[in-house]
Design a protein around this motif. Structure first.
Motif, short mmCIF file in Angstrom:
data_model
loop_
_atom_site.label_atom_id
_atom_site.label_comp_id
_atom_site.label_asym_id
_atom_site.label_seq_id
_atom_site.Cartn_x
_atom_site.Cartn_y
_atom_site.Cartn_z
N GLU A 1 8.81 20.88 14.70
CA GLU A 1 10.26 20.78 14.63
C GLU A 1 10.71 19.46 15.25
OE1 GLU A 1 12.17 24.31 16.07
OE2 GLU A 1 10.73 25.59 15.02
N PRO A 2 10.73 18.39 14.45
CA PRO A 2 11.06 17.07 15.00
C PRO A 2 12.53 16.94 15.36
CG PRO A 2 10.79 16.93 12.63
CD PRO A 2 10.43 18.34 13.03
N THR A 3 12.78 16.20 16.42
CA THR A 3 14.14 15.82 16.77
C THR A 3 14.48 14.56 15.97
OG1 THR A 3 13.43 14.44 18.61
CG2 THR A 3 13.87 16.76 19.10
N GLU A 4 15.67 14.04 16.18
CA GLU A 4 16.11 12.88 15.41
C GLU A 4 15.22 11.66 15.62
OE1 GLU A 4 20.06 10.09 15.23
OE2 GLU A 4 20.34 12.24 15.50
N ASN A 5 14.65 11.51 16.82
CA ASN A 5 13.85 10.33 17.13
C ASN A 5 12.35 10.62 17.09
OD1 ASN A 5 13.72 7.54 17.79
ND2 ASN A 5 13.15 8.10 19.88
N GLN A 6 11.93 11.55 16.24
CA GLN A 6 10.51 11.87 16.10
C GLN A 6 10.11 11.81 14.63
OE1 GLN A 6 10.40 15.75 18.15
NE2 GLN A 6 9.06 14.76 19.64
N CYS A 7 8.82 11.61 14.41
CA CYS A 7 8.31 11.70 13.05
C CYS A 7 7.16 12.70 13.03
CB CYS A 7 7.88 10.34 12.50
SG CYS A 7 6.41 9.65 13.25
N THR A 8 6.93 13.26 11.86
CA THR A 8 5.89 14.27 11.69
C THR A 8 5.33 14.16 10.28
OG1 THR A 8 5.36 16.62 11.90
CG2 THR A 8 7.52 16.08 10.99
N SER A 9 4.10 14.56 10.12
CA SER A 9 3.48 14.58 8.80
C SER A 9 2.23 15.43 8.88
CB SER A 9 3.14 13.15 8.34
OG SER A 9 2.79 13.17 6.96
N ALA A 10 1.65 15.71 7.72
CA ALA A 10 0.39 16.43 7.63
C ALA A 10 -0.48 15.73 6.59
CB ALA A 10 0.62 17.88 7.24
N LEU A 11 -1.75 15.62 6.89
CA LEU A 11 -2.70 15.00 5.98
C LEU A 11 -3.80 16.00 5.67
CD1 LEU A 11 -1.70 12.64 8.15
CD2 LEU A 11 -3.01 11.27 6.56
N THR B 1 10.54 1.94 13.40
CA THR B 1 11.22 2.93 12.57
C THR B 1 10.32 4.16 12.44
OG1 THR B 1 10.25 2.17 10.49
CG2 THR B 1 12.30 1.07 11.22
N LYS B 2 10.91 5.26 11.94
CA LYS B 2 10.11 6.46 11.67
C LYS B 2 9.01 6.15 10.67
CE LYS B 2 13.46 10.09 12.62
NZ LYS B 2 14.16 11.27 12.13
N ASP B 3 9.35 5.40 9.63
CA ASP B 3 8.36 5.06 8.60
C ASP B 3 7.20 4.26 9.18
OD1 ASP B 3 9.73 6.41 6.62
OD2 ASP B 3 10.65 4.60 5.77
N PHE C 1 1.53 4.15 10.76
CA PHE C 1 0.46 3.80 11.70
C PHE C 1 -0.39 5.01 12.06
CE2 PHE C 1 -0.97 3.50 16.15
CZ PHE C 1 -1.84 2.41 16.04
N VAL C 2 0.26 6.12 12.42
CA VAL C 2 -0.48 7.32 12.84
C VAL C 2 -1.26 7.89 11.66
CG1 VAL C 2 -0.28 9.65 13.76
CG2 VAL C 2 1.08 7.80 14.75
N LYS C 3 -0.65 7.91 10.49
CA LYS C 3 -1.35 8.43 9.31
C LYS C 3 -2.58 7.58 8.98
CE LYS C 3 1.44 9.59 5.88
NZ LYS C 3 2.65 9.75 5.04
N ALA C 4 -2.49 6.27 9.17
CA ALA C 4 -3.65 5.40 8.92
C ALA C 4 -4.79 5.75 9.88
CB ALA C 4 -3.25 3.93 9.07
#
Length: 186
Positions: free
Chosen positions: A22-32, A148-150, A155-158
């Motif tokens: 549950e991300p807040t406005e200043n967080q990013c999340t993803s799944a791989l 930015t979130k993107d 970076f983390v996804k890489a």
């Protein structure tokens, strides 16, 4: 959540069940996701070793555990040169050998991954008529000032893609060599 990539029905079910952040406005999340041509018990034998991430994570040069392996355990990880960090302090949040779930939270280090948490799940599947594994890794973290979130998610996804590719390479080599260690062995 997957950067535009489509998930299969099974992947969606697993993500809904185990990977809800549950991300807040200043967080990013993803799944791989990664499909590995090796049995799930073999892949899990690598993933569950919180004390030995360097067995498959190419950016880890050294790992030192503080105390026994268990929920709440903390590890000090040294990162190989070339990344914008040299150390990371990480806590084991979840280790479920029945459901094959590993949860890790970064609690310190000289990097910009603040409030980083990840969940990794390992699921048996059939690939080309043989035992295989679906691995899903999701994360959430704060977006650092100046990014930015993107940019942060990219970076983390890489990094995670590299780790999952290495996990597949190591697991598939072990499957060919049939070098399976018992999952209850520390």
């Amino acid at each position: 959540m997957n950067g535009g990539d489509a998930y299969s029905a099974a992947e969606v079910q697993y993500i809904r069940r185990h990977h809800q952040h549950e991300p807040t406005e200043n967080q990013c999340t993803s799944a791989l996701v990664k499909h590995i041509k090796a049995p799930a018990h073999l892949v899990w034998s690598l993933v569950r070793r919180f004390d030995q991430p360097q067995r498959y994570k190419p950016f880890v040069s050294r790992c030192v555990m503080n105390g026994e392996l268990g929920i709440g355990s903390v590890r000090e990880v040294n990162v190989k040169s070339g990344l914008p960090a040299t150390t990371s302090t990480e806590r084991l949040e979840l280790l479920d050998d029945e459901e094959h779930i590993l949860g890790v939270k970064i609690v310190g280090g000289d990097h910009r991954l603040k409030n980083y948490s990840s969940i990794m799940t390992v699921h048996p599947e059939i690939i080309d008529g043989r035992p295989g594994t679906l691995v899903i890794e999701s994360f959430i973290l704060d977006v650092p000032d100046g990014n930015t979130k993107d940019e942060t998610c990219y970076f983390v996804k890489a990094l995670i893609r590299c780790n999952l590719k290495s996990l597949a390479d190591v697991s598939e080599r072990m499957a060919v060599q049939d070098l399976v260690e018992p999952i209850n062995q520390f």
